[in-house]
Structure formats: C-alpha cells, structure tokens
Design an enzyme around this catalytic site. Structure first.
Site, short mmCIF file in Angstrom:
data_model
loop_
_atom_site.label_atom_id
_atom_site.label_comp_id
_atom_site.label_asym_id
_atom_site.label_seq_id
_atom_site.Cartn_x
_atom_site.Cartn_y
_atom_site.Cartn_z
N ASP A 386 0.83 -1.22 0.00
CA ASP A 386 0.00 0.00 0.00
C ASP A 386 0.86 1.27 0.00
OD1 ASP A 386 -2.19 -1.60 0.15
OD2 ASP A 386 -2.56 -1.29 2.29
P1 NAP Z 1 0.93 -4.05 3.08
O1 NAP Z 1 0.23 -3.10 2.21
O2 NAP Z 1 0.16 -4.72 4.17
O3 NAP Z 1 1.59 -5.17 2.13
C1 NAP Z 1 2.40 -6.15 2.66
C2 NAP Z 1 2.86 -7.03 1.52
O4 NAP Z 1 3.86 -7.88 2.05
C3 NAP Z 1 1.77 -7.91 0.94
O5 NAP Z 1 1.42 -7.48 -0.35
C4 NAP Z 1 2.38 -9.34 0.94
O6 NAP Z 1 2.30 -9.89 -0.36
C5 NAP Z 1 3.83 -9.11 1.34
N1 NAP Z 1 4.33 -10.12 2.29
C6 NAP Z 1 3.71 -10.64 3.37
N2 NAP Z 1 4.50 -11.54 3.95
C7 NAP Z 1 5.64 -11.59 3.25
C8 NAP Z 1 6.84 -12.33 3.37
N3 NAP Z 1 7.02 -13.23 4.34
N4 NAP Z 1 7.81 -12.14 2.46
C9 NAP Z 1 7.65 -11.25 1.45
N5 NAP Z 1 6.54 -10.52 1.29
C10 NAP Z 1 5.55 -10.69 2.18
O7 NAP Z 1 2.19 -3.38 3.78
P2 NAP Z 1 2.71 -1.87 3.79
O8 NAP Z 1 3.04 -1.43 2.40
O9 NAP Z 1 3.75 -1.83 4.85
O10 NAP Z 1 1.47 -1.01 4.19
C11 NAP Z 1 0.96 -1.01 5.50
C12 NAP Z 1 -0.55 -1.00 5.45
O11 NAP Z 1 -1.03 -1.34 6.73
C13 NAP Z 1 -1.11 0.36 5.10
O12 NAP Z 1 -2.33 0.21 4.40
C14 NAP Z 1 -1.36 0.97 6.49
O13 NAP Z 1 -2.32 2.01 6.47
C15 NAP Z 1 -1.84 -0.26 7.22
N6 NAP Z 1 -1.64 -0.25 8.67
C16 NAP Z 1 -0.62 0.45 9.20
C17 NAP Z 1 -0.43 0.44 10.55
C18 NAP Z 1 0.68 1.28 11.14
O14 NAP Z 1 0.46 1.90 12.17
N7 NAP Z 1 1.84 1.25 10.53
C19 NAP Z 1 -1.26 -0.34 11.38
C20 NAP Z 1 -2.28 -1.10 10.79
C21 NAP Z 1 -2.46 -1.04 9.42
P3 NAP Z 1 2.34 -11.49 -0.55
O15 NAP Z 1 1.22 -12.03 0.24
O16 NAP Z 1 2.20 -11.69 -2.02
O17 NAP Z 1 3.67 -11.93 -0.04
#
Ligand code: NAP
Length: 459
Positions: A386
């Site tokens: 994201d």
């Molecule tokens: P993300 O959008 O959740 O994407 C994570 C990606 O990691 C997934 O597409 C997944 O694809 C891949 N993944 C998962 N396990 C993996 C592994 N073992 N090895 C390699 N790839 C792996 O992560 P982000 O870009 O960090 O974004 C964070 C999101 O969470 C945002 O939408 C944010 O608003 C939200 N959020 C943030 C917080 C905060 O406070 N930081 C708290 C809650 C939610 P695959 O499944 O294909 O591997």
C-alpha cells in the site's frame, strides 16, 4: 502533611518528570530506548509512592495483583510476536480502561453520596470513557487478531443509531451528575457505554484500525486522568493527561499520513467497498531471477530499500542489513525509505531496523527520500504494498487516493520482493507491479534477501 505524604508527593513529582522526559526520549529513534527506561523508572516510582503513602487495606490483594500482572505482562512481552503487537496494545488499552472503570464503580459504591460536584463529574466521565474504551479495544484486538471479521461492519442508519446511543449515554451522565443517589441511572450509563464502545469500532476496519487504536489509547489515558481527579492522585492526572493527549496527537499525525480526517475515519467506513478499480493494474507482472536482480544491485550506484509489513512477517531485518553492508563494501550508496504507516504500527520499520543495528543515519523519511528516487538506480521493495501504491497519487477513485506514498516508481528500476499475488492491507491491487520499470522477485523476503546476498558475492 506528615512525612509519608511528603514522600508520596515527592515520588509522584519524580515520576511525572520521568514520564515527560520519557515522551521526549521516545520522539526520536536514537533516544527511544532510553525513553522507555525512563517511563519504566517513572512507573516504578509512582507504584512505590502509592504503596508507601496510601492506606493499604490488605497486602494480600496488592501482592497477588502485582504478581499476576507481572506474569501476564512478562508473558506478553516475551511471547507475543512483533507482528501481533497492535492487538497486544489494544488488549493493554482494554485492561487499563477496565481498571479505570472498576475504580470508578468502587468509588461510586463507597462515596457517591458524599462527593463534591466536580469529583462526581469526573467519576461519571471516568466510568463512561473507561467502559466504552474497554469494549472498543476488545473489538479492535479481535479484529486485528482475525477473531472478528476485520472489514468494517456497516448497515443503514448506523450513524443515527450510534448518535442515539451516544445521546442516551450523555443524558444518563448528566442525570447522575445532578442526582448522585440515582443508582439505576449510573448503571444504565455504564451499560450503554459498554455498548457504545462496540458500536464505535465495528464500522471501522482495514487501514483505519491504527488510528482507532491510537484514539482508544487517548480515551484510556483520559479515563485515567479522570480517575486521578476522583482519587485526588496527582501522578494519575499527569500521566493520564500525557497519555490522552499524546494518543490524540498520534491519531492526528496518522490521519495526516493517510490523508484522512478523524471524522472520516470514525464515520467513513474505510474498506467497506471491497472491489475498486485500479487505474493501470492490468498487464503482466515481470518476474526476475535472483542472479539478474543481484547483478542489478551489484552494479548500481544508488540503491534504496523500502521495507513494509512483509519485512516484519518474514523477520528479514537482519538479512536486509547484511545485503546492504555487502553492497556498501562494493561502493554502492544504500538508503532505507521509511513510510510513516508502513507495517502495522507507528514506527514499526524503525523498531525492526534498529533491532538489526541498521544505522539510524541510513533511514530516510518519506519527504526526504521521495525527491531522490529519480536518481536511484534500484529501489528494492521488501514486502511493502500500500505504501508504494501509485494509485494513491494517480487515481482519484481509489480508496487510498491522497495517501502520501513512497514514489518508488520514479526510480530507474524497481525490484519487488513478495511471496506471490497477495494484496496489501487495504486489499487493493497495485499498478506498480505492472509497470515496465518493475520486476518481481517472488519468495519469502528473508530467503530472497539471503539468496541475493550470496549471489552478489559471486558477481
Ligand atoms: P501491506 O500493504 O500490508 O503489504 C504487505 C505485503 O507484504 C503484501 O502485499 C504481501 O504480499 C507481502 N508479504 C507478506 N508476507 C511476506 C513475506 N514473508 N515475504 C515477502 N513478502 C511478504 O504493507 P505496507 O506497504 O507496509 O502497508 C501497511 C498498510 O497497513 C497500510 O495500508 C497501512 O495504512 C496499514 N496499517 C498500518 C499500521 C501502522 O500503524 N503502521 C497499522 C495497521 C495497518 P504477498 O502475500 O504476495 O507476499
């Protein structure tokens, strides 16, 4: 004041100063650890002061509570994985708020009739906030743990129903304030507040959960401050107020990082729409081999690593540091790009990279690194999705439209490390993966990074 009271007030003063210094320390990754130690020392001082200065009815309850709390706390700290930290934090808020509500009920039972107007107001506030934070935090923990459906639960007339429940709660509060003997009204307010906590959190989901958690943190802090007023306990007033307002400020900062307003988070129902068209998310994803990726990295001048949630699940922080050191030994400039909401809790990436001894000077915030992407040879996206989704910038119809992103698609080449076709937290497709500059390196991030390091050594 006798000597014991002086001692108690002195420890409270020390504790309050330590809490303020702790917050200051925690505002920067380099001093965060020291900040945590100060907070612990402050809490210890406050507990000692309370135990020495307060009339203890029975030590058996105090010692049993301390022992049980310490065992549960140690268990949570040691065994709960980093990836489950948000739900663990939600549980802590629930416990803290429930404690505040229980103290309030205890005070009502014993002292309601002989309380002053201001204290009674604080008591009502404490019980109301404590109760709604308890159930709200439990629902948040359940959603984050996947026990309850994580998507927003919404229905027609929900905001009106919530408003009615809120007004009923406030009416009970005002009635109790003016009629201290009204037991049934007091307990009705308590019950309605428990229900309101549930209703407040069920319509919220997906990427808005961290903001809600931070708001609940704020409510739990304000409930504790109100408890301080009821009990006449200064350190509780100060600590609760610090907690309440730091939670509120964090909520506002997170909303800013996601380009959303708090009202929109609370009433907007983010993620309610399951399928939203992505602007350019069609075509094929181009796969790259370990050797080709290693070649690109080894001959690059500038590489930027972009960690995301996948780095945390793979526990790949040590592997990325090893690869970075290897590249640096070959003269490659390596930087890390940190998005404020990457991962699942504020500061998630900073904590992980600090754990792997990645120098803080190598970490760059979004505003600092974005102008550098056009001159970056390879941007390596490690389990981020994201936070690098160009739809947020380019597609006004997207659910995450307006959320600031790390603009990796401006780099000359992008290598995305992920396991397969999994989507990010928002559930949206990511057009970045289909761009001509992007290639996909499939596999667990830790394994891919280790294989890359081995391959770079042979280039
Ligand atoms: P993300 O959008 O959740 O994407 C994570 C990606 O990691 C997934 O597409 C997944 O694809 C891949 N993944 C998962 N396990 C993996 C592994 N073992 N090895 C390699 N790839 C792996 O992560 P982000 O870009 O960090 O974004 C964070 C999101 O969470 C945002 O939408 C944010 O608003 C939200 N959020 C943030 C917080 C905060 O406070 N930081 C708290 C809650 C939610 P695959 O499944 O294909 O591997």
């Amino acid at each position: 004041m006798n000597l014991t009271s002086y001692f108690m007030e002195a420890t409270y003063l020390v504790a309050s100063i330590l809490f303020i210094l702790a917050l200051k320390g925690m505002s920067h990754p380099e001093t965060a650890r020291r900040g945590m130690f100060m907070a612990e020392a402050g809490m210890f001082a406050a507990i000692v002061g309370t135990l020495v200065g307060t009339h203890i009815v029975t030590w058996v309850w105090i010692i049993s509570g301390l022992a049980l709390g310490s065992i549960i706390g140690a268990w949570m700290a040691i065994w709960v994985p980093m990836t489950a930290m948000p739900q663990r934090t939600a549980l802590s808020h629930a416990f803290g708020a429930f404690a505040a509500a229980l103290v309030g009920i205890g005070e009502f039972v014993v002292h309601a009739s002989d309380m002053g107007v201001i204290t009674r107001g604080a008591l009502g506030f404490e019980v109301m906030l404590g109760a709604l934070t308890t159930t709200g935090s439990l629902i948040a923990a359940g959603k984050l743990q996947g026990i309850i459906h994580g998507k927003p639960i919404q229905f027609r007339g929900q905001n009106i129903l919530n408003l009615a429940i809120f007004l009923a709660m406030v009416v009970c509060f005002v009635f109790f304030w003016t009629h201290p003997g009204a037991q049934s009204v007091f307990y009705s307010m308590l019950g309605i507040a428990f229900v309101f906590g549930i209703m407040l959190v069920i319509p919220i989901g997906s990427a808005d959960m961290p903001v809600v958690m931070s708001l609940l943190n704020s409510y739990a802090g304000l409930a504790s401050a109100a408890t301080g007023f009821v009990l006449g306990n200064n350190v509780l007033i100060i600590a609760g107020t610090l907690d309440g307002f730091s939670g509120l400020i964090l909520s506002i900062l997170m909303c800013k990082a996601m380009n959303r307003s708090i009202t929109n988070v609370l009433f907007g129902g983010f993620g309610a729409v399951t399928a939203v068209a992505s602007s350019n998310a069609d075509g094929v994803m181009r796969e790259i081999s370990i050797d080709d990726a290693a070649m690109q990295l080894a001959f690059a001048n500038r590489v930027v690593f972009v960690p995301g949630y996948g780095l945390a699940t793979a526990q790949a922080q040590h592997a990325v540091r090893e690869l970075a050191e290897l590249l640096e030994s070959r003269g490659v400039s390596v930087k890390y790009a940190i998005h404020p909401v990457a991962g699942r809790m504020p500061g998630h990436m900073n904590v992980l990279l600090a754990e792997a001894n990645v120098p803080y000077s190598s970490l760059y915030e979004m505003e600092q690194i974005n102008p550098e992407f056009p001159s970056t040879d390879v941007a390596v996206v490690i389990g981020a999705n994201d936070v690098v989704n160009p739809d947020a910038r380019d597609n006004p119809q997207s659910l995450i439209a307006g959320m600031p992103i790390l603009e990796v698609d401006h780099a000359k080449s992008v290598i995305v490390l992920k396991r397969g076709q999994g989507r990010g937290f928002s559930g949206l497709e990511n057009p970045l993966f289909f761009k001509p500059c992007t290639s996909m390196l499939y596999g667990d991030a830790k394994a891919s990074l280790s294989h890359l390091a081995q391959a770079v050594q042979h280039v």
